[in-house]
Design an enzyme around this catalytic site. Structure first.
Site, PDB file in Angstrom:
ATOM      1  N   SER A   6       7.950   4.864 -70.333  1.00 10.04           N
ATOM      2  CA  SER A   6       8.490   3.611 -69.805  1.00 10.04           C
ATOM      3  C   SER A   6       7.813   2.458 -70.520  1.00 10.04           C
ATOM      4  CB  SER A   6       8.215   3.502 -68.307  1.00 10.04           C
ATOM      5  OG  SER A   6       8.301   2.145 -67.919  1.00 10.04           O
ATOM      6  N   HIS A  31      12.476   5.046 -71.831  1.00 13.70           N
ATOM      7  CA  HIS A  31      12.850   4.597 -70.483  1.00 13.70           C
ATOM      8  C   HIS A  31      12.676   3.080 -70.400  1.00 13.70           C
ATOM      9  CE1 HIS A  31      13.411   5.300 -66.127  1.00 13.70           C
ATOM     10  NE2 HIS A  31      12.507   4.364 -65.942  1.00 13.70           N
ATOM     11  N   ASP A  33      12.980  -0.180 -68.078  1.00 12.66           N
ATOM     12  CA  ASP A  33      13.038  -0.637 -66.687  1.00 12.66           C
ATOM     13  C   ASP A  33      13.578  -2.060 -66.620  1.00 12.66           C
ATOM     14  OD1 ASP A  33      11.967   1.560 -65.090  1.00 12.66           O
ATOM     15  OD2 ASP A  33      10.149   1.281 -66.289  1.00 12.66           O
ATOM     16  N   MET A  35      14.591  -5.107 -64.289  1.00 14.34           N
ATOM     17  CA  MET A  35      14.307  -5.630 -62.937  1.00 14.34           C
ATOM     18  C   MET A  35      14.733  -7.088 -62.849  1.00 14.34           C
ATOM     19  SD  MET A  35      10.511  -4.082 -62.302  1.00 14.34           S
ATOM     20  CE  MET A  35      10.067  -2.409 -62.798  1.00 14.34           C
ATOM     21  N   HIS A  64      17.126   2.091 -66.672  1.00 13.11           N
ATOM     22  CA  HIS A  64      16.956   2.231 -65.221  1.00 13.11           C
ATOM     23  C   HIS A  64      17.187   0.846 -64.624  1.00 13.11           C
ATOM     24  CE1 HIS A  64      13.750   3.046 -61.826  1.00 13.11           C
ATOM     25  NE2 HIS A  64      14.961   2.831 -61.342  1.00 13.11           N
ATOM     26  N   MET A  66      17.270  -1.748 -61.961  1.00  9.77           N
ATOM     27  CA  MET A  66      16.769  -2.122 -60.633  1.00  9.77           C
ATOM     28  C   MET A  66      17.214  -3.551 -60.376  1.00  9.77           C
ATOM     29  SD  MET A  66      13.043  -0.373 -61.136  1.00  9.77           S
ATOM     30  CE  MET A  66      13.239  -0.372 -62.914  1.00  9.77           C
ATOM     31  N   MET A 135      12.629   8.594 -57.555  1.00  6.61           N
ATOM     32  CA  MET A 135      11.482   7.680 -57.627  1.00  6.61           C
ATOM     33  C   MET A 135      10.308   8.284 -56.878  1.00  6.61           C
ATOM     34  SD  MET A 135      12.397   5.219 -59.535  1.00  6.61           S
ATOM     35  CE  MET A 135      10.803   4.400 -59.441  1.00  6.61           C
ATOM     36  N   GLY A 140       9.366  -1.324 -58.960  1.00 10.69           N
ATOM     37  CA  GLY A 140       8.978  -2.728 -59.104  1.00 10.69           C
ATOM     38  C   GLY A 140       7.814  -2.921 -60.053  1.00 10.69           C
ATOM     39  N   PHE A 141       6.904  -1.962 -60.076  1.00  7.53           N
ATOM     40  CA  PHE A 141       5.700  -2.136 -60.881  1.00  7.53           C
ATOM     41  C   PHE A 141       5.269  -0.826 -61.525  1.00  7.53           C
ATOM     42  CE2 PHE A 141       5.759  -5.106 -57.367  1.00  7.53           C
ATOM     43  CZ  PHE A 141       5.647  -6.317 -58.036  1.00  7.53           C
ATOM     44  N   GLY A 142       4.618  -0.934 -62.668  1.00  2.77           N
ATOM     45  CA  GLY A 142       3.987   0.222 -63.275  1.00  2.77           C
ATOM     46  C   GLY A 142       2.612   0.418 -62.667  1.00  2.77           C
ATOM     47  N   GLY A 143       2.021   1.565 -62.955  1.00  2.00           N
ATOM     48  CA  GLY A 143       0.629   1.798 -62.569  1.00  2.00           C
ATOM     49  C   GLY A 143       0.387   2.056 -61.093  1.00  2.00           C
ATOM     50  N   ASP A 173      10.089   9.548 -61.718  1.00  2.00           N
ATOM     51  CA  ASP A 173       9.587   8.272 -62.242  1.00  2.00           C
ATOM     52  C   ASP A 173       8.569   7.642 -61.294  1.00  2.00           C
ATOM     53  OD1 ASP A 173       9.285   5.763 -63.402  1.00  2.00           O
ATOM     54  OD2 ASP A 173      11.362   5.123 -63.087  1.00  2.00           O
ATOM     55  N   GLY A 174       7.345   7.479 -61.789  1.00  2.00           N
ATOM     56  CA  GLY A 174       6.344   6.699 -61.078  1.00  2.00           C
ATOM     57  C   GLY A 174       5.054   7.449 -60.809  1.00  2.00           C
ATOM     58  N   GLY A 175       3.964   6.915 -61.333  1.00  2.00           N
ATOM     59  CA  GLY A 175       2.640   7.465 -61.020  1.00  2.00           C
ATOM     60  C   GLY A 175       2.350   8.819 -61.636  1.00  2.00           C
ATOM     61  N   GLY A 195       4.707   5.460 -67.738  1.00  2.00           N
ATOM     62  CA  GLY A 195       4.472   4.144 -68.322  1.00  2.00           C
ATOM     63  C   GLY A 195       3.007   3.952 -68.634  1.00  2.00           C
TER      64      GLY A 195
HETATM   65  C1  DX5 Z   1       8.738   1.484 -61.571  1.00  2.00           C
HETATM   66  C2  DX5 Z   1       9.422   1.879 -62.833  1.00  2.00           C
HETATM   67  C3  DX5 Z   1       8.737   2.944 -63.581  1.00  2.00           C
HETATM   68  C4  DX5 Z   1       7.367   2.558 -64.046  1.00  2.00           C
HETATM   69  C5  DX5 Z   1       6.569   3.798 -64.202  1.00  2.00           C
HETATM   70  O1  DX5 Z   1       9.527   0.557 -60.914  1.00  2.00           O
HETATM   71  O2  DX5 Z   1      10.730   2.352 -62.554  1.00  2.00           O
HETATM   72  O3  DX5 Z   1       9.521   3.409 -64.670  1.00  2.00           O
HETATM   73  O4  DX5 Z   1       7.365   1.856 -65.250  1.00  2.00           O
HETATM   74  O5  DX5 Z   1       5.300   3.410 -64.552  1.00  2.00           O
HETATM   75  P1  DX5 Z   1       4.030   4.321 -64.258  1.00  2.00           P
HETATM   76  O6  DX5 Z   1       4.212   5.577 -65.028  1.00  2.00           O
HETATM   77  O7  DX5 Z   1       2.930   3.463 -64.739  1.00  2.00           O
HETATM   78  O8  DX5 Z   1       3.986   4.555 -62.761  1.00  2.00           O
HETATM   79 ZN    ZN Z   2      11.849   3.387 -64.199  1.00  2.00          ZN
END
Ligand code: DX5
Ligand code: ZN
Length: 216
Positions: A6, A31, A33, A35, A64, A66, A135, A140-143, A173-175, A195
């Site tokens: 991502s 990927h 994102d 938003m 993706h 959002m 999900m 909304g956010f990475g990390g 997707d996520g974490g 990501g």
């Molecule tokens: C969250 C995004 C993810 C995000 C994943 O809203 O859809 O794609 O970038 O990031 P990590 O891998 O850091 O959780």
């Molecule tokens: Zn995503």
């Protein structure tokens, strides 16, 4: 397992190089994102950036979305070069129309479920989807941290796809990072988004390689 880095956690001023490094590390799809600050509390990028990325890599672009009113923007993302487009079932009331439109435009359609949205929301649309994006964080956010209940959801989705004789792929997707990618793949994920784990440490090539190794 296909690794989908991502770009949310990449250095946007050096996006082309960052993507090229992840590709050398074994990434299979990019990927993206998208938003809007309404459906999710963050704003990222739109079709012009997708268009630029399209010229910077040969990998498929997995967009993706959002965003609210996603159906108004489908053609803009297709025209910009998106190859896969996923839509949140929570944000698109006329999902079947949007999915059919994407398929007609030659794009792989996907549907996305937030952590609190049950699998049953996909019951009718499942045969028309190329992939389902589960999900494992609230978007909304990475990390953010992986929500452990997602593993069981992926397992149940895998069982559903098999039981119905479908070839729908499952993306998560996520974490996700080297410490938890293996159980995600064992639960039934075909595509894993990462990501922070790919772009967060300054060496996307080795990070991507490490993740793929950790998944095997
Ligand atoms: C969250 C995004 C993810 C995000 C994943 O809203 O859809 O794609 O970038 O990031 P990590 O891998 O850091 O959780
Ligand atoms: Zn995503």
């Amino acid at each position: 397992m296909i690794l989908a880095p991502s770009i949310l956690s990449a250095d946007f001023a050096r996006l082309g190089e960052e993507i090229a490094a992840a590709e050398r590390g074994g990434a299979g799809v990019v990927h993206v994102d998208v938003m809007d600050g309404h459906f999710v509390p963050n704003i990222t990028i739109g079709p012009p950036v997708v268009k630029s990325i399209r010229r910077a890599t040969r990998l498929p672009l997995d967009c993706h979305l959002m965003i609210e009113n996603a159906d108004r923007y489908l053609d803009a993302f297709v025209d910009a070069g998106a190859n896969w487009i996923s839509l949140h079932v929570e944000a698109v009331p006329h999902l079947q129309r949007a999915v059919a439109h994407l398929a007609k435009r030659g794009v792989k359609p996907g549907a996305v479920l937030n952590p609190a949205t049950p699998l049953v929301a996909l019951e009718e649309i499942l045969p028309e989807l190329d992939y389902v994006l589960v999900m494992s964080v609230n978007p909304g956010f990475g990390g953010q941290s992986f929500l452990p209940a997602s593993l069981e959801k992926v397992r149940r989705l895998r069982a559903l796809v098999v039981a119905r004789g479908l070839s729908t792929r499952i993306e998560v997707d996520g974490g996700i990072g080297p410490d938890n990618v293996r159980p995600v793949v064992q639960a039934g994920a075909d595509i894993v988004v990462a990501g922070n784990a790919v772009f967060g440490g300054g060496d996307p090539e080795s990070a991507a390689r490490r993740l793929i190794e950790a998944a095997a």
